[in-house]
Design an enzyme around this catalytic site. Structure first.
Site, PDB file in Angstrom:
ATOM      1  N   ARG A   1      30.761  57.219  39.641  1.00 27.85           N
ATOM      2  CA  ARG A   1      29.590  56.381  39.372  1.00 27.85           C
ATOM      3  C   ARG A   1      29.934  54.942  39.728  1.00 27.85           C
ATOM      4  O   ARG A   1      31.010  54.644  40.230  1.00 27.85           O
ATOM      5  CB  ARG A   1      29.176  56.487  37.903  1.00 27.85           C
ATOM      6  CG  ARG A   1      30.227  55.949  36.953  1.00 27.85           C
ATOM      7  CD  ARG A   1      29.864  56.081  35.497  1.00 27.85           C
ATOM      8  NE  ARG A   1      30.863  55.399  34.682  1.00 27.85           N
ATOM      9  CZ  ARG A   1      30.893  55.444  33.358  1.00 27.85           C
ATOM     10  NH1 ARG A   1      29.987  56.150  32.702  1.00 27.85           N
ATOM     11  NH2 ARG A   1      31.821  54.803  32.683  1.00 27.85           N
TER      12      ARG A   1
ATOM     13  N   GLN B   1      30.643  51.346  41.170  1.00 34.18           N
ATOM     14  CA  GLN B   1      31.109  50.929  42.489  1.00 34.18           C
ATOM     15  C   GLN B   1      31.631  52.102  43.301  1.00 34.18           C
ATOM     16  O   GLN B   1      31.376  52.204  44.506  1.00 34.18           O
ATOM     17  CB  GLN B   1      32.209  49.882  42.351  1.00 34.18           C
ATOM     18  CG  GLN B   1      31.741  48.490  42.002  1.00 34.18           C
ATOM     19  CD  GLN B   1      32.859  47.485  42.192  1.00 34.18           C
ATOM     20  OE1 GLN B   1      33.477  47.416  43.249  1.00 34.18           O
ATOM     21  NE2 GLN B   1      33.135  46.722  41.154  1.00 34.18           N
TER      22      GLN B   1
ATOM     23  N   ASP C   1      42.709  62.153  37.487  1.00 37.41           N
ATOM     24  CA  ASP C   1      42.983  60.837  36.932  1.00 37.41           C
ATOM     25  C   ASP C   1      43.978  60.135  37.862  1.00 37.41           C
ATOM     26  O   ASP C   1      44.970  60.752  38.290  1.00 37.41           O
ATOM     27  CB  ASP C   1      43.586  61.017  35.529  1.00 37.41           C
ATOM     28  CG  ASP C   1      43.706  59.732  34.738  1.00 37.41           C
ATOM     29  OD1 ASP C   1      44.168  58.719  35.298  1.00 37.41           O
ATOM     30  OD2 ASP C   1      43.360  59.746  33.538  1.00 37.41           O
TER      31      ASP C   1
ATOM     32  N   SER D   1      39.622  42.004  41.118  1.00 39.21           N
ATOM     33  CA  SER D   1      38.590  41.363  40.306  1.00 39.21           C
ATOM     34  C   SER D   1      38.718  39.864  40.482  1.00 39.21           C
ATOM     35  O   SER D   1      39.787  39.356  40.865  1.00 39.21           O
ATOM     36  CB  SER D   1      38.793  41.728  38.830  1.00 39.21           C
ATOM     37  OG  SER D   1      38.008  40.926  37.982  1.00 39.21           O
TER      38      SER D   1
ATOM     39  N   TYR E   1      43.903  42.976  31.169  1.00 36.91           N
ATOM     40  CA  TYR E   1      43.146  43.297  32.379  1.00 36.91           C
ATOM     41  C   TYR E   1      43.511  42.328  33.496  1.00 36.91           C
ATOM     42  O   TYR E   1      43.744  42.743  34.643  1.00 36.91           O
ATOM     43  CB  TYR E   1      41.653  43.235  32.066  1.00 36.91           C
ATOM     44  CG  TYR E   1      40.740  43.502  33.237  1.00 36.91           C
ATOM     45  CD1 TYR E   1      40.483  44.801  33.670  1.00 36.91           C
ATOM     46  CD2 TYR E   1      40.094  42.451  33.897  1.00 36.91           C
ATOM     47  CE1 TYR E   1      39.627  45.044  34.738  1.00 36.91           C
ATOM     48  CE2 TYR E   1      39.239  42.694  34.952  1.00 36.91           C
ATOM     49  CZ  TYR E   1      39.003  43.983  35.373  1.00 36.91           C
ATOM     50  OH  TYR E   1      38.150  44.225  36.429  1.00 36.91           O
TER      51      TYR E   1
ATOM     52  N   LYS F   1      45.098  43.155  37.242  1.00 35.60           N
ATOM     53  CA  LYS F   1      44.408  42.821  38.483  1.00 35.60           C
ATOM     54  C   LYS F   1      45.156  41.782  39.308  1.00 35.60           C
ATOM     55  O   LYS F   1      45.099  41.804  40.540  1.00 35.60           O
ATOM     56  CB  LYS F   1      42.975  42.348  38.169  1.00 35.60           C
ATOM     57  CG  LYS F   1      42.085  43.462  37.614  1.00 35.60           C
ATOM     58  CD  LYS F   1      41.947  44.641  38.588  1.00 35.60           C
ATOM     59  CE  LYS F   1      40.904  45.641  38.141  1.00 35.60           C
ATOM     60  NZ  LYS F   1      40.716  46.739  39.114  1.00 35.60           N
TER      61      LYS F   1
ATOM     62  N   THR G   1      27.507  47.732  36.669  1.00 38.74           N
ATOM     63  CA  THR G   1      28.086  49.059  36.458  1.00 38.74           C
ATOM     64  C   THR G   1      28.230  49.255  34.943  1.00 38.74           C
ATOM     65  O   THR G   1      28.068  48.303  34.176  1.00 38.74           O
ATOM     66  CB  THR G   1      29.473  49.157  37.114  1.00 38.74           C
ATOM     67  OG1 THR G   1      30.361  48.243  36.442  1.00 38.74           O
ATOM     68  CG2 THR G   1      29.419  48.819  38.598  1.00 38.74           C
TER      69      THR G   1
END
Length: 275
Positions: A20, A22, A80, A160, A173, A177, A208
């Site tokens: 789903r 992107q 995964d 990101s 996060y 990234k 999203t």
């Protein structure tokens, strides 16, 4: 179709996190540009602290239907990205079926919130394992067959804006990234001699399930000054960007019109990184 209508005709693309958001958009747009698709997604919860629901097998089935609706083949499996052996297996199966691998979009990723000194070790590790080690596993699965084929190719990592400009409330996060950027740039240097280009894309505020996670609002409620780190950007930012606008960049980086571009960080941020 003409070459202009199908610039990726005859090529094969591998997309992670494809069920789903992107990932689905990238699959459909790459197929529309002429590529056959290999798609993987865990289709299950992967990080217990996420504030949004996980993708499902039904989501991945919809991606399959949409790609087939574009008139192209797709091999889709529930894997995964943390499963290194699973990724190697599906890549080997796909190369055997399609005969080649030209494009890789390392898209799978997760995001949750919390201050660095307050999150658990597991919350830290889940983010690093999916967002960074997951990309490493993808690289290890796809690079050998791409080199062996001798066709060159394009590897696109989805980082990101938070992989260039750190933001508060999700330092784990950001770390993952930023790590993707380092991996991307090092890989670009290592693969240049084989004609394989490697670039990262840096979205900001995408429409999203992850981008619509309302749990971030609690962070801002608890720590109001954090909101000042999220500048509005140069373009109007009154809505989240449609995933297809990121896919435009994916298709461009996948094709020959970006043949001089490697080890680049491509912003998709409405100017957020410069404001």
């Amino acid at each position: 179709m003409s070459n202009a209508e199908a610039p990726l005709a005859g090529r094969v693309a591998y997309v992670t996190g494809a069920a789903r958001g992107q990932g689905r958009s990238h699959c459909v747009r790459l197929a529309r540009a002429g590529a056959d698709i290999i798609a993987i997604d865990a289709c299950a919860p992967v990080a217990e602290h996420n504030g949004y629901p996980a993708a499902t097998p039904e989501d991945l089935a919809e991606t399959v239907a949409l790609v087939e609706g574009e008139g192209h083949k797709i091999l889709a499996e529930r894997i995964d990205v943390r499963d290194a052996a699973g990724q190697r297996r599906v890549v080997a199966e796909a190369v055997g079926q399609f005969g080649r691998l030209d494009i890789v979009v390392a898209n799978a990723g997760v995001l949750n919130w919390g201050r660095l000194w307050e999150i658990s070790a597991k919350q830290w590790q889940d983010i690093l394992d999916v967002n960074l080690t997951g990309v490493f596993n993808t690289v290890q699965a796809v690079v050998p067959p791409m080199i062996e084929a001798g066709n060159g190719g394009s590897i696109i990592t989805i980082s990101s804006a938070a992989g260039i400009k750190a933001v508060p409330g999700c330092g784990h996060y950001c770390a993952s990234k930023f790590g993707v950027v380092g991996l991307t740039n090092a890989l670009a240097v290592e693969l240049g001699e084989f004609g394989i280009r490697v670039n990262s894309i840096h979205p900001y505020g995408t429409d999203t399930p992850m981008g619509n996670d309302v749990s971030m609002y609690q962070v801002f409620a608890d720590h109001p000054h954090y909101i000042h780190s999220f500048s509005p950007g140069a373009l109007p930012t009154d809505s989240l960007a449609p995933p297809g606008t990121i896919s435009d960049l994916v298709v461009w980086l996948a094709g020959d019109t970006s043949s001089l571009v490697t080890a680049a960080q491509i912003p998709a941020d409405k100017g957020y990184l410069k404001i």
